[in-house]
Design a protein around this motif. Structure first.
Motif, PDB file in Angstrom:
ATOM      1  N   GLY A  74       0.812  -1.210   0.000  1.00 15.47           N
ATOM      2  CA  GLY A  74       0.000   0.000   0.000  1.00 15.47           C
ATOM      3  C   GLY A  74       0.847   1.261   0.000  1.00 15.47           C
ATOM      4  O   GLY A  74       0.565   2.223  -0.728  1.00 15.47           O
ATOM      5  N   LYS A  96      -4.024  -3.126  -4.739  1.00 15.15           N
ATOM      6  CA  LYS A  96      -2.995  -2.073  -4.803  1.00 15.15           C
ATOM      7  C   LYS A  96      -2.471  -1.945  -6.238  1.00 15.15           C
ATOM      8  O   LYS A  96      -2.222  -0.844  -6.732  1.00 15.15           O
ATOM      9  CB  LYS A  96      -1.844  -2.391  -3.853  1.00 15.15           C
ATOM     10  N   THR A 147      -0.835  -3.556   9.483  1.00 10.73           N
ATOM     11  CA  THR A 147      -1.873  -2.527   9.400  1.00 10.73           C
ATOM     12  C   THR A 147      -2.721  -2.780   8.152  1.00 10.73           C
ATOM     13  O   THR A 147      -2.214  -2.697   7.026  1.00 10.73           O
ATOM     14  CB  THR A 147      -1.229  -1.128   9.311  1.00 10.73           C
ATOM     15  N   GLU A 149      -4.855  -1.253   6.320  1.00 10.78           N
ATOM     16  CA  GLU A 149      -5.015  -0.244   5.274  1.00 10.78           C
ATOM     17  C   GLU A 149      -3.838  -0.207   4.299  1.00 10.78           C
ATOM     18  O   GLU A 149      -4.007   0.177   3.141  1.00 10.78           O
ATOM     19  CB  GLU A 149      -5.195   1.152   5.901  1.00 10.78           C
ATOM     20  N   SER A 150      -2.659  -0.605   4.763  1.00  7.07           N
ATOM     21  CA  SER A 150      -1.479  -0.503   3.892  1.00  7.07           C
ATOM     22  C   SER A 150      -0.727  -1.814   3.708  1.00  7.07           C
ATOM     23  O   SER A 150       0.084  -1.933   2.789  1.00  7.07           O
ATOM     24  CB  SER A 150      -0.506   0.548   4.449  1.00  7.07           C
ATOM     25  N   GLN A 155      -4.473  -7.008   5.853  1.00 10.16           N
ATOM     26  CA  GLN A 155      -5.814  -7.014   5.262  1.00 10.16           C
ATOM     27  C   GLN A 155      -6.379  -8.437   5.257  1.00 10.16           C
ATOM     28  O   GLN A 155      -7.535  -8.656   5.648  1.00 10.16           O
ATOM     29  CB  GLN A 155      -5.711  -6.469   3.848  1.00 10.16           C
TER      30      GLN A 155
END
Length: 263
Positions: A74, A96, A147, A149-150, A155
């Protein structure tokens, strides 16, 4: 006397003309031993395999030097979107990669889903916690994931916990990491009781024990696409490395490190 001045003048002109030709020739000729440098932004989970591939590629292509920028997919995607000078992007997540296609930074025809991976639960080798399955995560005081989100692994980890109806119960005990390698380090050092990482990372650590693999229906497919960025200065050399990543020799290296061949 006039003849003497004329001779001196002509000699000066010849010297200047010769110097000018020499300067022009120097500017036109490439520097001896110059190499084309490629920058490849790649998911950190690919680090070991790609370093091996770099060695074999550069032996066969002495005029090309490959530089890697490893990180969370990300974060790498955002860097490229913001104009970072990159030749190829090797992501650990399709979304991504697809973002760069949507932004016209990668043409779909210049990309391929190359390898796959598994998500596994790991604990420290000397763990005293009785964690024998994903369901036993309730026994852990601290669990690390990337994390979401990135970090694609984060995820996939969040999706797994949500589909097992465990995420809300464990949310306060989650320790987030900047990438999957940091998750692995937290587990190796005993800073957390367990972590969810890629199988390929877990296999390369002697300090963790793999407890279980998350079933494929608990998260999105773990697919690693790679592609060339548009408008390259070194398109020919980038295509050379892009094709080399797909060779039988490269695929064997990926498989050696636990990746699945998706070709």
């Amino acid at each position: 006397m006039k003849k003497t001045y004329l001779m001196i003048f002509l000699m000066m002109m010849l010297v200047m003309a010769g110097a000018g030709c020499s300067s022009d020739e120097t500017e036109m000729k490439p520097q001896a031993g110059g190499k084309v440098e490629l920058t490849v932004s790649a998911a950190v989970s690919l680090q070991d395999a790609l370093n091996d591939i770099k060695k074999s590629f550069e032996k066969e292509n002495a005029n090309v030097e490959v530089h890697y920028n490893f990180g969370a997919s990300g974060a790498l995607q955002q860097q490229i979107s913001q104009g970072a000078p990159v030749d190829l992007f090797f992501s650990a997540a399709e979304d991504k990669f697809d973002k760069l296609i949507e932004e016209d930074l990668i043409e779909e025809k210049n990309g391929i889903d190359l390898v796959g991976n598994d998500l596994v639960l790991v604990v420290p080798k000397d763990s005293k916690k009785e964690i024998g399955s994903l369901e036993d995560l309730a026994k852990a005081d601290k669990i690390s994931i990337g994390t979401p989100e990135s970090v694609p692994a984060g995820q996939y980890a969040k999706q797994t916990l949500e589909n097992m109806n465990l995420f809300k119960e464990m949310e306060d005990r989650l320790v987030y990491a900047k990438d999957v390698r940091q998750v692995l380090t937290y587990v190796e050092t005993g800073n957390v009781d367990a972590g969810l990482v890629y199988k390929t990372d877990a296999l390369n650590s002697s300090k963790v024990e793999v407890i279980a693999a998350a079933q494929g229906d608990l998260h999105d497919p773990i697919i690693y696409p790679v592609g060339m960025i548009n408008n390259l200065d070194h398109a020919k050399e980038a295509k050379l490395f892009y094709d080399y990543l797909q060779t039988e020799a490269s695929m064997k290296i990926f498989e050696k490190y636990g990746f699945k061949n998706l070709k």
